[in-house]
Design a protein around this motif. Structure first.
Motif, PDB file in Angstrom:
ATOM      1  N   PRO A  14       0.868  -1.219   0.293  1.00  0.00           N
ATOM      2  CA  PRO A  14      -0.448   0.037  -0.224  1.00  0.00           C
ATOM      3  C   PRO A  14       0.600   1.341  -0.260  1.00  0.00           C
ATOM      4  N   SER A  56      -0.763  -6.283  -3.350  1.00  0.00           N
ATOM      5  CA  SER A  56      -1.293  -5.983  -1.287  1.00  0.00           C
ATOM      6  C   SER A  56      -1.598  -4.966  -1.429  1.00  0.00           C
ATOM      7  N   THR A 107      14.419   0.484   0.261  1.00  0.00           N
ATOM      8  CA  THR A 107      13.974   0.691   0.977  1.00  0.00           C
ATOM      9  C   THR A 107      13.117   0.925   1.450  1.00  0.00           C
ATOM     10  N   GLY A 108      12.088   0.185   2.833  1.00  0.00           N
ATOM     11  CA  GLY A 108      11.001   0.745   3.080  1.00  0.00           C
ATOM     12  C   GLY A 108       9.947   0.021   1.413  1.00  0.00           C
ATOM     13  N   SER A 109      10.199  -1.663   0.494  1.00  0.00           N
ATOM     14  CA  SER A 109       9.449  -1.828   0.173  1.00  0.00           C
ATOM     15  C   SER A 109       9.004  -2.446   0.346  1.00  0.00           C
ATOM     16  N   LYS A 111      10.477  -5.679   2.028  1.00  0.00           N
ATOM     17  CA  LYS A 111      11.129  -6.904   2.316  1.00  0.00           C
ATOM     18  C   LYS A 111      10.591  -7.722   3.204  1.00  0.00           C
ATOM     19  N   SER A 112      10.559  -6.467   4.469  1.00  0.00           N
ATOM     20  CA  SER A 112      10.653  -7.260   5.834  1.00  0.00           C
ATOM     21  C   SER A 112       9.395  -7.539   5.991  1.00  0.00           C
ATOM     22  N   TYR A 113       8.516  -7.079   5.346  1.00  0.00           N
ATOM     23  CA  TYR A 113       7.217  -7.325   5.835  1.00  0.00           C
ATOM     24  C   TYR A 113       6.370  -8.669   5.340  1.00  0.00           C
ATOM     25  N   ASP A 255      16.834 -11.990   4.431  1.00  0.00           N
ATOM     26  CA  ASP A 255      16.183 -10.489   3.942  1.00  0.00           C
ATOM     27  C   ASP A 255      17.621  -9.601   4.089  1.00  0.00           C
ATOM     28  N   ALA A 257      19.303  -6.111   2.667  1.00  0.00           N
ATOM     29  CA  ALA A 257      19.491  -4.558   2.426  1.00  0.00           C
ATOM     30  C   ALA A 257      18.606  -3.658   1.784  1.00  0.00           C
TER      31      ALA A 257
HETATM   32  N1  ATP Z   1       2.275  -5.884   2.165  1.00  0.00           N
HETATM   33  C1  ATP Z   1       1.979  -4.727   2.539  1.00  0.00           C
HETATM   34  N2  ATP Z   1       0.815  -4.422   3.519  1.00  0.00           N
HETATM   35  C2  ATP Z   1       0.640  -3.326   4.446  1.00  0.00           C
HETATM   36  N3  ATP Z   1       2.469  -2.998   4.750  1.00  0.00           N
HETATM   37  C3  ATP Z   1       3.228  -2.807   4.404  1.00  0.00           C
HETATM   38  C4  ATP Z   1       3.943  -4.203   3.595  1.00  0.00           C
HETATM   39  N4  ATP Z   1       4.705  -4.053   2.321  1.00  0.00           N
HETATM   40  C5  ATP Z   1       4.859  -3.236   3.728  1.00  0.00           C
HETATM   41  N5  ATP Z   1       3.905  -2.736   4.238  1.00  0.00           N
HETATM   42  C6  ATP Z   1       4.086  -1.248   5.539  1.00  0.00           C
HETATM   43  O1  ATP Z   1       5.997  -1.048   5.293  1.00  0.00           O
HETATM   44  C7  ATP Z   1       6.825  -0.661   5.726  1.00  0.00           C
HETATM   45  C8  ATP Z   1       8.199  -1.104   5.321  1.00  0.00           C
HETATM   46  O2  ATP Z   1       8.468  -1.917   4.605  1.00  0.00           O
HETATM   47  P1  ATP Z   1       9.337  -3.429   5.023  1.00  0.00           P
HETATM   48  O3  ATP Z   1       9.910  -2.481   6.643  1.00  0.00           O
HETATM   49  O4  ATP Z   1       8.878  -4.555   5.441  1.00  0.00           O
HETATM   50  O5  ATP Z   1      10.650  -2.102   4.224  1.00  0.00           O
HETATM   51  P2  ATP Z   1      11.667  -3.441   3.755  1.00  0.00           P
HETATM   52  O6  ATP Z   1      11.972  -3.684   1.754  1.00  0.00           O
HETATM   53  O7  ATP Z   1      12.075  -4.234   4.390  1.00  0.00           O
HETATM   54  O8  ATP Z   1      13.166  -1.871   4.656  1.00  0.00           O
HETATM   55  P3  ATP Z   1      13.983  -1.495   4.844  1.00  0.00           P
HETATM   56  O9  ATP Z   1      15.092  -2.066   3.205  1.00  0.00           O
HETATM   57  O10 ATP Z   1      14.218  -0.568   5.209  1.00  0.00           O
HETATM   58  O11 ATP Z   1      14.533  -2.466   5.503  1.00  0.00           O
HETATM   59  C9  ATP Z   1       6.146  -0.984   6.618  1.00  0.00           C
HETATM   60  O12 ATP Z   1       5.923  -0.348   7.986  1.00  0.00           O
HETATM   61  C10 ATP Z   1       5.251  -2.437   6.680  1.00  0.00           C
HETATM   62  O13 ATP Z   1       5.024  -2.581   7.382  1.00  0.00           O
END
Ligand code: ATP
Ligand code: MG
Length: 1054
Positions: A14, A56, A107-109, A111-113, A255, A257
């Motif tokens: 989202p 999603s 970053t923030g896309s 991945k960790s989610y 996971d 970076a």
């Molecule tokens: N499919 C999803 N539905 C709802 N929220 C999401 C979704 N994917 C990511 N988010 C939200 O977006 C934010 C960033 O996601 P996330 O931490 O997974 O990014 P990342 O790719 O792991 O970033 P980084 O590279 O900084 O580790 C989080 O707050 C997460 O809850």
């Protein structure tokens, strides 16, 4: 053996808060397994097909427990993703295949989610672990013994850290060794035996908490770390002949970076990089994927696994014995188009990769026998000192240099440990694992207290690390917050004083007070007096320690989930750096650069704080740089970092990536120093992250050349101003553009082009581009060279380096033949070309008074310890619009002079004709004539012809020629007048247009500058409570002084 392609899934999340604030447009669509992305500038759509495309973005509702469940059938929730990907991983694992899953994306896309998940939206890792034990429980009664081990590591700045044992080799990290059978592995990594999902959850939390502690000390760079969770599943059973067989599978869940923006602009984008190694592991991963994709399409290229720690550890996952899945996570917003496209391209390449997975099934006996044999060899070698180079080569070392004996001994120990493990029974191992659970217990206690007591909960840039540190505020009375070891409530970090603040706890309330003029912000505002804390208050201690105040008694299910960006934006908003309402009046590019600055400035502040603590005599500030100033024809406004060594007077411009990369080392250096006041690490004996060699070329400036005359085939010759990145005049450079014939020789006569859009469109034009002598104002520069790239030409030309002078003569010349398509023609008529000038700072002027200052004194003096001066000032003394106007007028004047010349010549012809009709051929020739010699010879020829005609007319033989082909004198006069009128009008229109435009630009720039500097000034007030009023007036004065700032070279955020 099973050979199959790496499976690739794409998932779009989202909009996040920033994207919502920016009113971002959705540019991603999905249909079946296809992902479509639209270029927001051109509306061009690109389609990619993957194994899965997960939508999603929307179409979900939030359950009472926070779970996002599908409302529309399009929506892919965590369960769906697990069912497709996680279950596949598990099935493979039970069959005895190694399995890997990794997530890639900016970053923030998200991945960790996907991999780990948040709250009740658990991700693949916990679900896989849970499922393993469900299945294991079901198999318990059979003849199979199931052993599950869990390990967790982090790769950060090429150092491998065991997250279940973070103190082991804390400074150097674990060593990565190579085993001829299993490939690369981190030697000595803790593998904990687990027998329930609960065990795994505890270990995961422990690992994440350890990561957070390290990341909090290192600040916001944490999302540059890669985390690998490895679950080893071993099934032991007796085969028909009664032998014990071990079927094993290694499940790697990675996971990664956040990927930095790929270098979309190619060669030009690289110019300012100066060899920065931005997350080496991630760059190497890209190269490995690329090489593997090439190989699967039949090429035979060497796969550079050995280039980085990550690629070594993922060697099996990517090209070897593993069934592998990649999740490419993308943002839905137009603001991230470049990054999302780059992720999709990456994923598209990865899907071609083939891996060859095998079932890992060996008799336990054999495994032990192999280890025994190897150990016998190792022992023998150690005893008689004869090293087998082959065996040594297999035990490759990463991390630190060791003697051969040391390598062999470690290997021997490692093998013995493995043998012992294999010989122990499952029960014995489990008992051993359970005895060492103190950390987990302590953590459980803290988490339990956090359920009922007020506490500070950390907020990290990496959302998966937020909430991992809980500082419980228990008991009554006053407690000091400050550096660990010197306070009741320890907070580690740069800018934290030994007595930083005080909390007073009584039955009903908690009051926070700052001590010693320390930096504490509450909800974006400076904490000036003792203040009662409220549930969900956002707190910043020092430069980088972000916490939420949580009062569980006030907590509800509607609590706002504050994340790092929200906290950062709040600070930036309340200081005025960014507008508090929606950013609708800014374009997406400005918003993105503004976000970049909001994220970057705290990092710069911290780097200055470290520099100050270590007295490095170096200071940093942010600089928004336009593509034009970078010499790029295509690109975005980007934040750069200006680096100044005030003791030597040397300056450089670093990319944001290079700065962040260096900052990782600065933080490490600071931590090292903090231990005992001395920098011990070997690494820093030969490497200083604050140091930049005076031999590193730095950008002196950019020259803008308006090539408008070229499509008119009018030669260009000018001494052009060179502007530095702050738009100060840095010197001048001589440039010539000479129109040529198709053989590349300059025309020896004028070719009249009145309308290039008609006469040269789609025609080839040849010309010579010459760069001559330059004068650089600052004499510190020598060994100067320039770089030039023609618009839409892939070739980037670099001149010779002219040594030993700041007045170099480049004698550079390049011939071009270009077909003038509409795009190119429009560019040449309206835009400018860039030459970038680089040089080395050989003779910097050392300011004796400044060089004697300490870093702290210098920062104080230059007011760089406050935020308002951390954004580079743009003092554009040269107006690029005026330069363009000059060139427009020049071209127009030349055209006018030419017309007057040809009109005069036609007049001469008319005089000779004495009123008689004129053959149009002569008229044409006359209008085209470029010099007097040509004119005279045409007039002569015409006179001769006229004489002949007069005689013929006298004979009255024929007047046919005159009636049909000749032009009436009256028409000629009319045409001439019209010509002159038209050109004059065009000229005047253009002058007026340019004057209007320039005035508008001046006004715009003026407004923008005032706004930005007032904003920066406000921000400093909010962030730096110590600043006195005198400084404030100075700064206000300074922002007012920049009122004649205009131009488009260095851009402003407003
Ligand atoms: N499919 C999803 N539905 C709802 N929220 C999401 C979704 N994917 C990511 N988010 C939200 O977006 C934010 C960033 O996601 P996330 O931490 O997974 O990014 P990342 O790719 O792991 O970033 P980084 O590279 O900084 O580790 C989080 O707050 C997460 O809850
Ligand atoms: Mg993450």
């Amino acid at each position: 053996m099973s050979e199959e392609n790496l499976k690739v899934a794409v998932r779009v999340r989202p909009f996040n808060q920033r994207e919502k604030d920016a009113n971002s447009k959705l540019i991603v669509a999905m249909s079946g397994n296809q992902t479509l992305i639209t270029n927001p500038k051109t509306n061009e759509e690109k389609k990619y097909a993957f194994d899965y495309s997960y939508w999603s973005h929307d179409g979900f509702r939030t359950e009472s427990n926070g779970y996002f469940s599908p409302e529309s059938s399009n929506y892919a929730d965590q369960k769906k993703v697990f069912a497709d990907l996680g279950e596949g991983v598990l099935n493979n694992a039970w069959e005895g295949f190694n399995a890997s899953l990794f997530a890639y994306g900016q970053t923030g896309s998200g991945k960790s989610y996907s991999v780990v998940g948040y709250g009740s939206n658990t991700g693949i890792v916990p679900m896989v672990c849970e499922d393993i034990f469900q299945k294991a429980d079901a198999k318990k009664n059979s003849q199979i013994t199931i052993e599950v081990t869990f390990s967790m590591l982090e790769i950060y700045s090429e150092v491998v850290r065991d997250l279940l044992n973070p103190t082991a080799d804390r400074k150097t990290g674990l060593i990565v060794r190579e085993d001829p059978k299993i490939g690369f592995y981190p030697q000595g990594l803790n593998k904990k035996l687990v027998d329930s999902y609960d065990d795994i959850t505890k270990l995961m939390n422990e690992g994440t908490a350890n990561r957070t502690i390290a990341a909090t000390n290192m600040n916001a760079t944490s999302s540059r770390a890669h985390t690998i969770v490895t679950v080893n599943l071993v099934q032991k059973y007796l085969n028909e002949s009664g032998k014990e067989i071990a079927k094993s599978s290694m499940i790697n869940l990675v996971d990664l970076a956040g990927s930095e923006r790929a270098n979309a602009t190619g060669a030009t984008g690289d110019r300012l990089k100066e060899g920065a190694a931005i997350n080496l592991s991630l760059t190497s991963l890209g190269n490995v994927i690329s090489a593997l994709a090439d190989n699967s399409s039949g090429k035979n290229v060497k796969v550079p696994y050995r280039d980085s720690v990550l690629t070594k550890l993922l060697m099996n996952a990517l090209g070897g014995n593993s069934k592998t899945i990649m999740i490419a996570a993308i943002s839905p917003a137009e603001i991230n188009y470049d990054e999302s496209l780059s992720t999709l391209r990456y994923a598209d390449r990865a899907k071609q990769i083939k891996t060859k997975a095998m079932v890992n099934e060996d008799p336990t006996e054999k495994l032990i026998k192999d280890l025994k044999e190897e150990n016998a060899k190792l022992k023998k070698m150690l005893e008689n000192g004869k090293i087998d180079p082959e065996l040594l080569k297999q035990i490759t070392v990463t991390g630190k240099k060791e003697g051969e004996d040391e390598i062999l001994k470690k290997q021997l120990d490692d093998n013995e440990r493995k043998m012992k493990e294999m010989e122990l029974s499952y029960e014995e191992k489990l008992k051993e694992a359970k005895t060492n659970n103190n950390t987990s217990d302590l953590r459980s206690q803290i988490l339990e207290k956090a359920q009922r007591l007020p506490h500070f909960s950390n907020v990290n840039m990496d959302s998966s690390l937020s909430g991992m540190i809980k500082i419980i505020l228990e008991g009554q009375g006053q407690k000091i917050i400050g550096q660990p070891g010197k306070s009741d409530i320890p907070i580690n970090g740069i800018g934290i004083l030994s007595e930083h603040g005080k909390v007073s706890i009584d039955q009903n309330r908690i009051i926070l007070e700052r001590l010693n003029d320390s930096k504490i912000l509450r909800n974006g505002q400076v904490l000036r007096q003792p203040t009662q804390l409220n549930h969900l208050d956002r707190l910043l201690f020092g430069t980088s320690q972000y916490y939420l105040f949580i009062d569980p008694s006030k907590s509800t299910s509607n609590d706002v989930l504050f994340d790092f960006e929200m906290v950062q934006d709040e600070i930036a908003k309340s200081s005025g750096l960014i507008p508090s309402e929606n950013k609708t009046n800014m374009n997406q590019e400005q918003i993105q650069c503004q976000n970049e600055l909001v994220d970057l400035i705290p990092q710069i502040e911290e780097a200055n704080a470290i520099s100050s603590a270590l007295d490095k005599k170096v200071c940093f500030s942010a600089l928004p740089v336009s593509p034009a100033a970078r010499g790029e024809y295509d690109g975005k406004l980007k934040a750069f970092v200006s680096v100044r060594n005030f003791a030597t007077g040397l300056n450089w411009i670093w990319t944001k990536e290079k700065f962040l990369d260096r900052k990782v080392h600065m933080n490490e250096m600071y931590l090292d120093y903090q231990d005992d006041g001395v920098i011990n690490r070997d690494k820093f004996k030969s490497f200083d992250p604050f140091y930049e060699s005076p031999d590193t070329p730095t950008q002196i400036g950019t020259a803008m050349i308006y090539p408008k005359s070229l499509p008119y085939l009018i030669p260009y010759k000018n001494e052009v101003k060179i502007l530095d990145l702050k738009s100060n005049e840095a010197g001048t450079i001589n440039v010539e553009i000479i129109p040529c014939d198709s053989n590349g020789r300059p025309f020896n006569q004028t070719i009249e082009i009145s309308d290039p859009n008609v006469q040269v469109l789609d025609q080839p034009i040849s010309f010579m581009f010459k760069i001559g002598a330059a004068k650089i104002l600052n004499q510190k520069y020598e060994d100067i060279y320039c770089v030039f790239q023609m618009y839409k030409d892939p070739n980037v030309y670099k001149s010779d380096v002219i040594r030993g002078t700041s007045n170099p003569d480049f004698k550079f010349s390049q011939n071009y033949t270009l077909t003038m398509n509409q795009d190119r023609l429009d560019f040449l008529l309206n835009k400018c070309l860039y030459i970038q000038i680089f040089g080395e700072q050989k003779h910097p002027k050392i300011d004796q008074t400044k060089s004697k200052l300490t870093t702290e004194e210098y920062l104080e003096r230059e007011k760089l310890n406050s935020q308002n001066n951390l954004i580079g000032r743009v003092t554009n003394k040269v107006d690029p619009e005026a330069e363009k106007l000059k060139e427009d007028l020049r071209v127009s004047s030349i055209k006018q002079a030419r017309n007057e010349y040809s009109n005069n010549n036609v007049r001469k012809l008319l005089q000779i004709s004495g009123g008689a009709p004129i053959d149009p051929v002569y008229l044409d020739m006359m209008m085209q004539a470029s010099n007097d010699q040509e004119v005279n010879s045409i007039l002569e020829e015409y006179s001769k012809l006229k004489k002949g005609n007069d005689i013929k007319q006298g004979d009255k033989k024929s007047n046919q020629f005159e009636m049909t082909n000749n032009t009436n004198q009256f028409d000629v006069f009319n045409m001439m007048n019209k010509n002159i009128e038209m050109i004059h009008k065009q000229h005047m229109d253009m002058v007026q247009r340019n004057i209007n435009q320039t005035n508008k630009n001046i006004a715009d720039m003026h407004r923008n500058n005032l706004m930005m500097h007032n904003n920066a000034f406000n921000m400093s007030n909010m962030r730096n409570p110590n600043k006195n009023m005198q400084n404030d007036t100075d700064n206000q004065q300074m922002s007012m002084d920049i009122n004649m700032v205009h131009g488009s070279q260095a851009c402003i955020i407003s």
